[in-house]
Scaffold this motif. Structure first.
Motif, PDB file in Angstrom:
ATOM      1  N   GLN A 119       0.873  -1.096  -0.102  1.00 23.39           N
ATOM      2  CA  GLN A 119      -0.131  -0.067  -0.044  1.00 23.39           C
ATOM      3  C   GLN A 119       0.995   1.246   0.158  1.00 23.39           C
ATOM      4  N   GLU A 120       0.369   2.127  -0.781  1.00 21.02           N
ATOM      5  CA  GLU A 120       1.191   3.500  -0.905  1.00 21.02           C
ATOM      6  C   GLU A 120       0.403   4.671   0.021  1.00 21.02           C
ATOM      7  N   TYR A 121       1.115   5.374   0.352  1.00 23.93           N
ATOM      8  CA  TYR A 121       0.377   6.374   1.095  1.00 23.93           C
ATOM      9  C   TYR A 121       1.192   7.809   0.886  1.00 23.93           C
ATOM     10  N   VAL A 122       0.408   8.587   0.130  1.00 25.99           N
ATOM     11  CA  VAL A 122       0.850   9.744  -0.044  1.00 25.99           C
ATOM     12  C   VAL A 122       0.089  10.875   0.652  1.00 25.99           C
ATOM     13  N   THR A 123       1.105  11.746   1.234  1.00 27.81           N
ATOM     14  CA  THR A 123       0.510  12.855   2.282  1.00 27.81           C
ATOM     15  C   THR A 123       1.328  14.079   1.784  1.00 27.81           C
ATOM     16  N   LEU A 124       1.451  14.343   0.697  1.00 27.07           N
ATOM     17  CA  LEU A 124       2.065  15.593   0.253  1.00 27.07           C
ATOM     18  C   LEU A 124       1.263  16.740   1.038  1.00 27.07           C
ATOM     19  N   TYR A 125       0.052  16.746   1.464  1.00 30.77           N
ATOM     20  CA  TYR A 125      -0.772  17.899   1.688  1.00 30.77           C
ATOM     21  C   TYR A 125      -1.369  17.421   3.131  1.00 30.77           C
ATOM     22  N   ASP A 126      -0.627  16.906   3.923  1.00 27.07           N
ATOM     23  CA  ASP A 126      -1.054  16.406   5.246  1.00 27.07           C
ATOM     24  C   ASP A 126      -2.391  15.833   5.494  1.00 27.07           C
ATOM     25  N   GLU A 127      -2.210  14.810   4.239  1.00 29.39           N
ATOM     26  CA  GLU A 127      -3.557  13.659   4.565  1.00 29.39           C
ATOM     27  C   GLU A 127      -3.258  13.084   5.789  1.00 29.39           C
ATOM     28  N   HIS A 128      -4.401  12.443   6.324  1.00 25.33           N
ATOM     29  CA  HIS A 128      -4.293  11.526   7.661  1.00 25.33           C
ATOM     30  C   HIS A 128      -4.245  10.198   7.231  1.00 25.33           C
ATOM     31  N   TYR A 129      -3.448   9.408   7.940  1.00 21.71           N
ATOM     32  CA  TYR A 129      -3.265   8.223   7.961  1.00 21.71           C
ATOM     33  C   TYR A 129      -2.761   7.601   9.200  1.00 21.71           C
ATOM     34  N   PRO A 130      -3.554   6.722   9.860  1.00 20.18           N
ATOM     35  CA  PRO A 130      -2.856   6.317  11.402  1.00 20.18           C
ATOM     36  C   PRO A 130      -1.687   5.511  11.133  1.00 20.18           C
ATOM     37  N   LEU A 131      -1.471   4.559   9.937  1.00 21.37           N
ATOM     38  CA  LEU A 131      -0.193   4.226   9.948  1.00 21.37           C
ATOM     39  C   LEU A 131       0.833   5.293   9.887  1.00 21.37           C
ATOM     40  N   VAL A 132       0.920   6.054   8.835  1.00 20.14           N
ATOM     41  CA  VAL A 132       1.924   7.183   8.718  1.00 20.14           C
ATOM     42  C   VAL A 132       2.120   7.795   9.991  1.00 20.14           C
ATOM     43  N   GLN A 133       1.145   7.958  10.789  1.00 22.99           N
ATOM     44  CA  GLN A 133       1.425   8.388  11.923  1.00 22.99           C
ATOM     45  C   GLN A 133       2.387   7.609  12.992  1.00 22.99           C
ATOM     46  N   GLN A 134       2.136   6.426  12.889  1.00 28.05           N
ATOM     47  CA  GLN A 134       2.847   5.311  13.862  1.00 28.05           C
ATOM     48  C   GLN A 134       4.332   5.302  13.038  1.00 28.05           C
ATOM     49  N   VAL A 135       4.482   5.499  11.858  1.00 20.90           N
ATOM     50  CA  VAL A 135       5.828   5.205  11.399  1.00 20.90           C
ATOM     51  C   VAL A 135       6.575   6.473  11.791  1.00 20.90           C
ATOM     52  N   GLU A 136       5.928   7.644  11.642  1.00 18.14           N
ATOM     53  CA  GLU A 136       6.622   8.913  11.924  1.00 18.14           C
ATOM     54  C   GLU A 136       7.244   8.955  13.507  1.00 18.14           C
ATOM     55  N   SER A 137       6.070   8.453  14.211  1.00 18.19           N
ATOM     56  CA  SER A 137       6.436   8.347  15.612  1.00 18.19           C
ATOM     57  C   SER A 137       7.887   7.350  15.993  1.00 18.19           C
ATOM     58  N   LEU A 138       7.698   6.140  15.190  1.00 19.21           N
ATOM     59  CA  LEU A 138       8.890   5.292  15.271  1.00 19.21           C
ATOM     60  C   LEU A 138      10.154   5.998  14.911  1.00 19.21           C
ATOM     61  N   ILE A 139      10.310   6.615  13.642  1.00 20.13           N
ATOM     62  CA  ILE A 139      11.469   7.254  13.345  1.00 20.13           C
ATOM     63  C   ILE A 139      11.927   8.481  14.056  1.00 20.13           C
TER      64      ILE A 139
END
Length: 1115
Positions: A119-139
């Motif tokens: 699955q590809e998650y494009v968040t160029l304009y601050d779209e919200h995805y819970p998985l992306v938030q989790q990845v950001e937290s880990l990084i």
């Protein structure tokens, strides 16, 4: 060990023992796409992030994943391979393929088992995805960041992936890889499902799993598991990573250094910026030439950014029309114009253009930019209509009628209005000395618009031809600014810009109306410039602006004097515009005479010879003659003539236009072929030429252009058309697209990439089925993908047969099928000691065998004694040098970085790690004409425990670096990122920054984990952990065994001695030997005694007989 649950928006810890990290949620129920091919190898669709993906020092355009546990970044969209076998030497930084490897080994999905999800998650304009938030937290947690914001993320999950051959195994592996980037930084997360990494290492003949990444341009990292025993590498779910502190999770930084991502900046700007209308009736256009714009006082010269790129600029801003800036070249030709949203916010407006066009290699983004910000040309430009007041007042109306008016007092010069604004200009005259004439001593202007309050400016004549300026009744203090080598005095306020140049002061009101006042000969002279919107809406001494000079002398009551009326009649007309109430200039302090009648031209008389001397320099010019005769001062007349001619020149220049250029705006050509193009102009006496030198382009004076592209060297094509009649020039910068594909039929002219900061674009290529590469220049060959280890590949045919005892096609090989008879056998518990790994041997009757760490010598990992490589401290300093380089190719920082990294990576021991700093110093001065750029590069090398590496880095590195920068062309020809040619360097250009001598270096290595080992160094083997057993630890022939708690000696007996002691250093005689010697000695003594007794006895008898005989003889 904790369980980190990643399935909820908030990261939390659950203390369940013996479990590791869970995978992120995957499957079609969470929006993943399922992708699998029932084949031995397959590759996914191509992913093309709009912002690219930073990897090493490059920004990659595309990527794909394979069944073999890799995510690959190909050099071209047609270079798609699965690469089933991992590199046997691990990642080194100079690997042929750029990839991220969560679990690289030969998988096989052909039997129907296993699948992959992505699955590809494009968040160029601050779209919200819970998985992306989790990845950001880990990084943020594991990389010590705090502001990481993902803009593109890819999740790939390999579920129950079988090892090759899938038909012969029941063990699979399940794992996951996350790729994430914010455009400037990039990271990957490897997650391994606890208990689900089940591949059998004993069934992996010839290959070993590889984890980590390599950027393809010198940046890499191997998983910490790569230094562990083989069986542990296949159980990454059980590995506790020291960086993350978690079991089954590995985190890597994929970018070498953080760089701005202009694609992202452009896309975000395009999203937030509304599209401006392309053209409107009231929108501002650019003057068609620099010469024309200088006379248009609504435009102001400014200095913006890089003048070598933008040229000279003129800018104008209006509160209701918006703003515009125009750039001009060295011949005064208009290059480009752009709109402004805010007054004088030049850099803010130019940044998006830089992001989308100048600093971006994706032409489609530049096209999107110009849709949002349409180019500003000069097609709609209309010069302002000038009117003049000079000398003892001579007036030229807006329609060009000339007359002299010597009224005394305050007068309305012009009142103008339209739907959005109004303008008022008044003037005050005083008597010129003692003569019956007047001249202007003050002016006042007031501007009012729907978006601005009233703005009033006053000019007052002061002694010595100086001018005092008031803005809204406040004295103006000018500020000096240095631009383009000149000092300009300006005062900028809301709605008005005031500039002073000596005795001349100009005012531009809201970018629409301009007034210039000059003090000369103790007289004020003025010119006004009104915009097109005021046409048919003016009155006053400057006439009715309707392009008809016959009705210019219209009085306030509507009646009109004819243009040919006498001076007396025109004086009467002028007096009707006298202001009797208080004017913008306030009340006069002195009392004016109730009636004042000037001397008219026809009344002037006197000494004929004196008159001729006064006017001889006027060359018959009426206004000059009048002022010289009236004031009896030749200089006054000459000043009047000078101003009149200047205003005539101004009017002529404002209405002169450069020649137009007609012809194609996009030139397309195939490399090596000559293509013909034609350009024409609407003007006569026009010659065409190239604005700059282009090796592959020829342009003839008649507009015929021949283009033969022989290389991909960047250039900007400028077609210059110059009119010999008016001396003005125009320029056209067509887009040039060259196709470099191996066949012309492969060219995609609508899919291009820009070459450097130029007008040259390279067409994409659509490769045929048997070709690949950037330009389809390479033919597919079975040997493009590696064969099974130790199997040769025959070009054009493929892999040879598998090694003995293996079966397969040469690319994929496996053990013979009967070797799987032992698959039901298992190892006894704790069969191998000291972390040895037990497996069932297929060749020794299914007996258990041990794979031991390198120090152990026996079959069950109990006895040590072998030498091994010491452990390197993570704090080991790097070998650092500083390079001083220069080149003439106008290379970018990225080009220099990649080119230096390429050269240093070819050094003998391959110890180069990265360039930590690339900095341009002493940029070439534009005036010098030199294109040489100078660079300072800090390069780092990695110490290794190997002798040749240590010797090379400490003793040979500097000379080797000098040699590697001798003139040469790098061997890798694909792309241009690593082929900058530098000037040769000397030892003075290479400076030591950090080096470690051998004694210091030893402190960063250890022989930990094996008691009794110590470190030794030799030039051949380097630093080695050596057991005392290999150095004669035991004396007197004792046998040494290195046990877990250290070396032990087994003493041996020899001859009559027994060795004893910790190291067999003592000797003692055997007990049996002692008594043997004792009794032997006693026996010898007894025998010796007996022998002596016998001898003595015999000797005694012999002596008696002799004596008797002797006596007898005597008797």
């Amino acid at each position: 060990r904790p369980l980190w649950v990643l399935g909820d928006p908030v990261l939390w810890v659950c203390p369940l023992p013996h479990l590791g990290v869970l995978l992120f949620r995957y499957g079609q129920h969470v929006g993943d796409r399922k992708f699998v091919r029932r084949a031995e190898d397959f590759t996914s669709p191509l992913f093309e992030p709009q912002i690219g993906f930073p990897l090493g020092s490059s920004l990659r355009d595309s990527l794909y994943f394979t069944d073999n546990g890799q995510i690959i970044f190909p050099d071209s969209d047609y270079q798609i391979f699965s690469y089933p076998h991992p590199l046997q030497r691990r990642f080194t930084g100079w690997d042929p393929v750029a990839l991220v490897a969560p679990f690289w080994d030969d998988a096989d999905f052909s039997s129907g088992w296993g699948t992959t999800y992505y699955q590809e998650y494009v968040t160029l304009y601050d779209e919200h995805y819970p998985l992306v938030q989790q990845v950001e937290s880990l990084i943020n947690k594991f990389t010590n960041s705090w502001d990481y914001k993902a803009r593109w993320t890819l999740k790939v999950t390999w579920v129950n992936a079988p090892a090759y051959p899938a038909d012969w195994t029941f063990r699979t592996s399940t794992y996951q890889a996350i790729l994430s980037t914010d455009g400037s930084r990039s990271y990957t997360l490897f997650l391994y499902q606890s208990g689900s990494m089940q591949w059998d290492v004993t069934q992996r003949p010839g290959t070993s799993v590889l984890m980590g990444f390599s950027s393809g341009d010198g940046y890499f990292e191997n998983s910490p598991l790569m230094s562990q025993p083989l069986w542990e590498r296949y159980r990454p779910d059980q590995f506790l990573d020291s960086n993350s502190g978690l079991q089954g999770l590995q985190v890597y930084r994929l970018h070498r250094e953080e760089r701005p991502n202009y694609r992202l900046k452009c896309l975000q700007w395009l999203k937030s910026s509304p599209q401006w209308p392309r053209r409107g009736r009231n929108q501002i256009s650019c003057p068609c030439s620099w010469q024309q714009g200088l006379w248009d006082l609504r435009f102001q010269p400014v200095s913006i950014g890089d003048t070598s790129f933008l040229g000279r600029q003129l800018c104008r801003f209006s509160s209701w029309q918006g703003g515009v800036c125009c750039s001009y070249g060295p011949w005064g030709e208009l290059r480009e114009g752009w709109r402004l949203q805010s007054p004088w916010q030049f850099d803010w407006e130019l940044e998006p253009q830089d992001w989308c066009c100048r600093w971006n290699d994706k032409p489609y983004l530049c096209t999107q930019y110009w849709l949002r910000r349409p180019r500003v040309g000069c097609a709609g430009y209309r010069p302002p209509r000038p009117a003049w007041m000079f000398g003892d007042p001579h007036i030229t109306t807006l329609d060009g009628a000339n007359y002299t008016f010597n009224g005394l007092g305050d007068f309305l010069l012009v009142r103008a209005w339209d739907r959005n604004s109004s303008f008022l200009l008044q003037g005050r005259t005083a008597q010129t000395g003692s003569v019956q004439a007047t001249n202007f001593i003050a002016f006042a202007a007031q501007y009012h618009s729907s978006s601005l309050g009233p703005i009033a400016v006053q000019w007052f004549l002061e002694p010595n031809d100086t001018i005092r300026v008031l803005l809204n009744n406040q004295t103006v203090t000018f500020e000096t600014k240095h631009e383009d080598g000149e000092d300009r005095e300006i005062f900028n306020a809301t709605g008005v810009l005031l500039t002073r140049n000596g005795s001349m002061v100009s005012a531009s009101f809201d970018g629409t109306t301009a007034i210039t006042v000059t003090a000369l000969s103790n007289i004020l002279h003025a010119s006004s410039s009104l915009p097109e919107e005021y046409r048919n809406h003016t009155e006053g001494l400057l006439g009715v602006w309707n392009d008809n000079p016959e009705d210019d002398f219209r009085m306030p009551n509507g009646s009109t004097f004819s243009r040919g009326s006498s001076e007396e009649a025109l004086f009467h007309y002028g007096m009707t515009w006298k202001i009797n109430e208080t004017s913008l200039l306030g009340k006069k302090n002195d009392h004016l005479p109730s009636s004042f009648t000037p001397v008219f031209f026809s009344q002037l008389s006197g000494n004929k010879s004196l008159d001729e001397n006064l006017v001889s320099s006027c060359n018959g010019q009426r206004q000059c003659i009048y002022d010289a005769l009236l004031t009896r001062d030749t200089s006054t007349g000459l000043h009047t003539m000078m101003l009149f001619r200047r205003y005539q020149e101004m009017n002529a220049t404002l209405n002169q236009y450069p020649p137009s250029i007609h012809g194609p705006h996009v030139l397309e050509a195939y490399r090596g072929n000559t293509t013909l193009f034609h350009y024409t102009s609407n003007a006569e006496d026009v010659t065409f030429s190239l604005g700059n030198h282009c090796t592959d382009v020829k342009l003839f004076e008649n507009g015929t252009l021949l283009w033969t592209p022989n290389s991909l060297t960047p250039f900007t094509l400028e077609i210059l058309a110059r009119s010999t009649k008016v001396g003005l020039s125009s320029v056209l910068q067509p887009k040039t697209v060259v196709c470099n594909c191996s066949k012309e039929s492969q060219c995609l002219y609508n899919k291009t990439s820009r070459v450097g900061n130029s007008s040259l674009e390279v067409a994409g290529c659509k490769c045929d089925g048997d070709t690949f590469g950037h330009y389809c220049e390479r033919s597919k060959d079975p040997c493009e993908e590696q064969c099974f280890p130790n199997v040769s590949c025959i070009p054009g045919q493929g892999c040879e047969a598998c090694p003995p005892n293996l079966t397969g096609d040469g690319r994929h090989c496996a053990a013979l099928e009967n070797s799987f008879l032992c698959q039901n056998k298992s190892c006894p518990v704790n069969y191998c000691y000291n972390h040895g790994h037990c497996y069932i041997s297929q060749t020794l009757g299914c007996e258990p065998m041990c794979t031991c760490p390198p120090a152990f010598t026996d079959t069950r990992c109990f006895l040590a004694g072998n030498n091994f490589t010491p452990t390197m401290s993570p704090e080991l300093p790097l070998r650092v040098i500083q390079l001083s380089l220069s080149e003439d190719e106008n290379a970018s920082m990225a080009d220099v970085n990649a080119s230096v990294a390429y050269r240093l990576g070819t050094l003998a021991v391959r110890a180069f790690l990265q360039n930590s700093k690339v900095e341009q110093i002493r940029p070439p001065a534009p005036a010098s004409g030199s294109s040489t750029q100078h660079w300072k590069v800090i390069s780092k090398f990695q110490y290794r425990p190997w002798g040749p590496v240590i010797h090379f880095l400490n003793n040979q590195l500097l000379d080797a670096v000098v040699e590697v920068f001798l003139p040469q062309v790098p061997t890798r020809s694909e792309g241009s990122r690593n082929n900058v040619v530098f000037h040769p360097i000397s030892r003075e250009d290479v400076r030591d920054e950090m080096a470690l001598n051998l004694s210091t270096l030893k402190t960063y290595f250890s022989c930990s984990g094996y008691k009794g080992y110590h470190m030794v160094y030799s030039p051949q083997s380097g630093l080695t952990c050596v057991s005392p057993c290999s150095e004669g630890y035991c004396d007197h022939g004792g046998q040494c065994q290195h046990l877990p708690d250290g070396p032990r000696c087994s003493c041996v007996s020899f001859t009559i001695y027994t060795a004893w002691g910790e190291r067999c250093e003592h000797l003692s005689v055997k007990l049996g030997a002692f008594f043997g010697i004792l009794f032997g000695a006693l026996s010898v003594l007894l025998l010796l005694g007996a022998a002596v007794f016998v001898v003595l006895r015999f000797w005694g008898c012999s002596a008696t007989k002799y004596y008797d005989y002797h006596l007898d003889s005597e008797s």
